[in-house]
Every structure is written in structure tokens, then in C-alpha cells.
Design an enzyme around this catalytic site. Structure first.
Site, PDB file in Angstrom:
ATOM      1  N   ASP A  31      40.542  39.095  45.774  1.00 29.99           N
ATOM      2  CA  ASP A  31      40.943  37.845  46.425  1.00 29.99           C
ATOM      3  C   ASP A  31      40.023  36.691  46.038  1.00 29.99           C
ATOM      4  O   ASP A  31      38.806  36.780  46.161  1.00 29.99           O
ATOM      5  CB  ASP A  31      40.939  38.017  47.946  1.00 29.99           C
ATOM      6  CG  ASP A  31      41.947  39.064  48.399  1.00 29.99           C
ATOM      7  OD1 ASP A  31      43.133  38.914  48.065  1.00 29.99           O
ATOM      8  OD2 ASP A  31      41.534  40.034  49.070  1.00 29.99           O
TER       9      ASP A  31
ATOM     10  N   ASP B 286      35.891  41.294  42.163  1.00 33.69           N
ATOM     11  CA  ASP B 286      36.596  41.304  43.435  1.00 33.69           C
ATOM     12  C   ASP B 286      38.036  40.895  43.128  1.00 33.69           C
ATOM     13  O   ASP B 286      38.351  40.493  41.997  1.00 33.69           O
ATOM     14  CB  ASP B 286      35.918  40.325  44.390  1.00 33.69           C
ATOM     15  CG  ASP B 286      36.573  40.275  45.755  1.00 33.69           C
ATOM     16  OD1 ASP B 286      37.109  41.313  46.188  1.00 33.69           O
ATOM     17  OD2 ASP B 286      36.561  39.197  46.379  1.00 33.69           O
TER      18      ASP B 286
END
Length: 482
Positions: A39, A37
Site C-alpha cells: 500500500d 511494502d
């Protein structure tokens, strides 16, 4: 036997905050493909971002939802909430729940102050109540698992505080929906993205170690991919800052605006290629090519086009549900949870204050367990003193981590509901990706075998207070927060 035999020796063993912890046995030797991912996995943000989100969402409530102008007097409170809390939408109550669905007393908040008379608010149940997460009492329970949800929880509490201080009657369900929409608008409208891009040094914590991890994996011939809900311009600006302009050369596949968790379940959305200038192309995607940027899509199409299936894939994310749950339950990928709060909590656990407090708390529990058989008045007086002192120590261990809600991982002696889901959906977990730099890519992670309640501890550090009638050496790594 003397009561001194029940008091554990203060441990001198401490936990390294850069350790990778295992829920399931997993060898990096078996991992061929690494997924990430963006963030709070590749990119970490400063506390300024939460203040930004809070302020913008607060102003949206005032300007667009016609909430009182007086809300401007409220600022973001950095250490008010923790991740993993539950919110009773009908009653506007924020609370901390353990792995067995019990609410930790003293952690129920409607405003920025604790609801002291919690029993009259929460379903009218007795002190030892069991609150079903599945709303058996007709209440909708929302769990906040995202780090981005910290400003949302704080804003809910601040608005409730304003309404109650000014004796304004309000509908909690409307409040929840309005705040959720306002927080969503900060992301959907691109307000947050533009603000971060305009002052990236203020909001993104530059991490040379993230770059080092990616280089290490690439050097060892590992394939890598990125699946994020963030837009390309935002990711590109951040990765240029964190890694460098050649960051795309490190990834075999880059997918933006993936719409997780729908990405993992919805087969209907096809991939769409995006140019460097953000133009969407209309051609059918037959291959996911290195150097290209793709938008939306779905995991089933991703698996078909790449063939990256099963336990040879390890995916890292910070959101236990949106990033990890479906991957481990339905697709057999190995999963790694990034828990930034872990480093702070371990450092607290390593302090002399915490070690001494926890050791004495264990000692009091052992004393109570063994000495409760003495029913004479003198003994009962001492036992009641121990009970009172134990309660004080339990509150102290909670407040060491967070004055309102305590540790992310424990509610007194029980794991939190957050910890239960972490154990279920993450094979390994760590404070940041940089922890991978401490291990070679042949390393096998082994979960610690901790005894069940009916099992006799084998190793001294696994001994629970009072379980055996001999002195023992306690181990700080087995006594969690609170």
C-alpha cells in the site's frame, strides 16, 4: 555595506520532482535484493479511498458506538490535515511539532477550526514552550505517520466539532479510542478491501511505471520480495491491475498479512502457506519458495530461511516507523521511503510565487540580523515593520502548502518531527518508485553536505542569509518549505 548587499538574488534553479534524495550515501551497485511494502509503495490510491474510509468509520461510530446521528452532516475534508501530526489524546488537540519538540503556533486544532487561544489549552506554557513527545506533562501523544491516518485525524476533528457546537460534554480519551477502533474495523473487517476490489479503477491509480521498475530490477537479475499487512486477495487483485496476471513471477518471496511492525520484532509467529483460494496449510515451512504465498511469520525466520541480511538488501515502504525503523536500527538493511506528498510540495517550491516569497523572507531575516544594532527610534520603527512583514511572509509560506498545517517537512525554518524521523530511518526517499527509472543500477546517491550553524559555507548556494558580509546567490533546493 548597503542593505541591498544582504538581499539574495532570486534563484532560477528548480528541483526535479522525480529526484531521489539521499540522507546517507548508498550505491545501488551494492544492492542485490529489493523488498517492497504494497500500500502506497507498489499501489497508489485515489482520494476516493480516504472518503470511503471516513464515511464507513463515521457510520460505525453512529451505529455501533451510539454517537449522534447528526455526525452524518460531516463529509471528508480532503485538504484539512497532513501526515506527521501529533494528537494530544487527553485534550483532543491535533498539532504540528518540529524536530525540537516545539509546537508550531497556529497549527493546533481541536475541531476543524484553529484553537486561537492555544496557550490556555496546551499545558499552560509560555509561547516558547517545549512539548515533550514522551508525555512529560502526563499527556499521551500519538503521532499519525500513516497515509491511511488522514481520514482518522479528520474524523476526530469533525466529531469534536459536533460535540462543541452542541455543547455536549465528552471524554476525549473515549473519543480517540472509539475513532481508532472504528477506523481499524474498516480494515480488519475487510470492508475497505471489498470496496476497492469491487471498483478497482475508482480507487487504485494505475501505474505503468511501477510495472516498469519491477521489470527493470528483474531483468538485471535482482531478487525481489513483498511484505505487506494486506490480505492476499486484495493484493492479488491490485497487482493484477497494476502489473498483470504474471506479477508473482517477478517476486522470489511474497508475504501477506505480515502484521508489521510486529513482524520485525516478534519471533513467535511462524510462516504459514496460503493456497490461491485462501486456504491455510498446516505444514512446517522449511523454505520460502518462489510462486508460493506465505502469511504472518517474522523477520528472524525470514532471515534464517533466505540469508538476505545486511546492506545488500534495500526495502521500500511509506510508513517510517512500521516499515523502516526496525530494519535500519536492528538489521542493517538499507531503506527507501516513499513519500507521495513530496511531488506536490516540490512543484509548489518551484513556483514563481514561492521562490519570490522565500527569497524576500530570507532577505528580511538578513536585514533584521544585521540592522538590529541600530537602537534609535527611527531605525527601531523600520525594524518593527520588518518584523511584522516577516511574520506575514512566514504565514504565507505555510499557507501555500496547507492552510491549516503547512508543509509536511518544515515548521517555519525548522524541520518537522516527521522530517527528523525520515532523516533517521530512511537512507533515501522519493515521491514514488517510478523515480528509480531515472537512474541506472550502478548509481551512487550522495547526501548534500549542508553547513552546520558554526561552519562557514563553502558553496554559494549553501550560504544562509546574513552569514557572510557579501552578496550571494541563493539556491532553491536548499531553502525548504516555510
Amino acid at each position: 555595506m548597503s542593505t541591498t548587499d544582504l538581499i539574495p538574488v532570486i534563484s532560477k534553479n528548480f528541483v526535479n520532482p522525480d529526484t531521489i534524495f539521499a540522507n546517507n550515501q548508498m550505491s545501488l551497485q551494492d544492492i542485490e535484493i529489493y523488498g517492497f511494502d504494497y500500500d502506497y509503495t507498489l499501489a497508489f490510491y485515489s482520494s476516493h479511498l480516504h472518503t470511503l474510509i471516513f464515511n464507513i468509520a463515521r457510520d460505525i461510530l453512529i451505529h455501533e458506538h451510539r454517537y449522534p446521528e447528526g455526525l452524518r452532516e460531516y463529509d471528508y475534508i480532503p485538504n484539512f490535515v497532513i501526515r506527521g501530526l501529533h494528537y494530544d489524546v487527553q485534550k483532543a488537540l491535533l498539532m504540528k511539532i518540529d524536530a525540537f519538540h516545539y509546537i508550531q503556533l497556529g497549527t493546533v486544532y481541536r475541531t476543524v477550526f484553529c484553537v486561537c487561544g492555544v496557550m490556555k489549552y496546551v499545558c499552560g506554557l509560555k509561547p516558547s514552550f517545549n512539548l515533550s513527545i514522551q508525555s512529560s506533562h502526563g499527556h499521551t501523544m500519538k503521532q499519525f505517520m500513516d497515509i491511511f491516518s488522514l481520514p482518522e485525524m479528520t474524523l476526530l476533528s469533525c466529531v469534536s466539532d459536533y460535540f462543541m457546537k452542541h455543547n455536549i460534554d465528552y471524554e476525549p480519551v473515549h473519543l480517540y479510542k472509539d475513532v481508532k477502533e472504528a477506523i481499524g474495523d474498516v480494515h480488519v473487517r475487510g470492508i475497505m478491501y471489498r470496496a476497492v476490489e469491487a471498483d478497482i479503477e475508482k480507487y487504485i491509480c494505475y501505474a505503468e511505471q511501477t510495472h516498469a521498475v519491477l521489470r527493470k530490477l528483474s531483468k538485471n537479475g535482482k531478487k525481489m520480495f513483498l511484505i505487506t499487512n494486506s490480505p492476499f486477495d486484495f493484493v492479488d487483485r491490485g497487482m493484477n491491475y497494476i502489473v498483470g496476471k504474471d506479477w508473482r513471477d517477478l517476486f522470489d518471496v511474497v508475504i501477506v498479512q505480515a502484521d508489521k511492525p510486529g513482524f520485525f520484532n516478534d519471533r513467535r509467529k511462524p510462516f504459514r502457506r496460503v493456497t490461491d483460494k485462501g486456504v491455510l496449510l498446516w505444514d512446517r515451512i522449511h523454505h520460502l519458495e518462489k510462486g508460493q504465498i506465505y502469511k504472518q511469520g517474522n523477520l528472524y525466520e525470514f532471515l534464517r530461511l533466505t540469508g538476505w541480511r545486511g546492506s545488500k538488501v534495500l526495502y521500500f515502504g511509506d510508513h517510517i516507523y512500521s516499515d523502516l525503523a526496525d530494519l535500519t536500527l536492528k538489521h542493517g538493511w538499507r531503506t527507501g521511503a516513499i513519500i507521495p506528498e513530496l511531488r506536490k510540495e516540490i512543484k509548489i517550491m518551484n513556483t514563481e510565487e514561492y521562490v519570490h516569497t522565500m527569497t524576500w523572507l530570507q532577505a528580511l531575516t538578513g536585514l533584521l540580523e544585521h540592522m538590529q544594532v541600530h537602537r534609535d527610534s527611527a531605525s527601531q520603527t523600520v525594524i518593527q515593520q520588518w518584523i511584522n512583514e516577516r511574520e506575514e511572509m512566514r504565514l504565507r509560506t505555510k499557507d501555500i502548502f496547507n492552510a491549516q498545517f503547512g508543509s509536511l517537512f518544515r515548521t517555519y525554518h525548522n524541520p518537522t518531527y516527521f522530517t527528523r524521523r525520515l532523516s533517521r530511518f530512511a537512507d533515501i526517499y522519493m515521491a514514488s518508485l517510478s523515480c528509480l527509472l531515472n537512474y541506472d543500477l550502478q548509481h551512487t546517491f550522495y547526501p548534500r553536505r549542508t553547513p552546520l550553524q558554526h561552519e562557514s559555507p563553502i558553496w554559494p548556494e549553501q550560504t544562509s542569509t546574513g552569514a557572510m558580509n557579501i552578496p550571494f546567490q541563493s539556491h532553491s533546493t536548499t531553502t525548504g518549505p516555510e
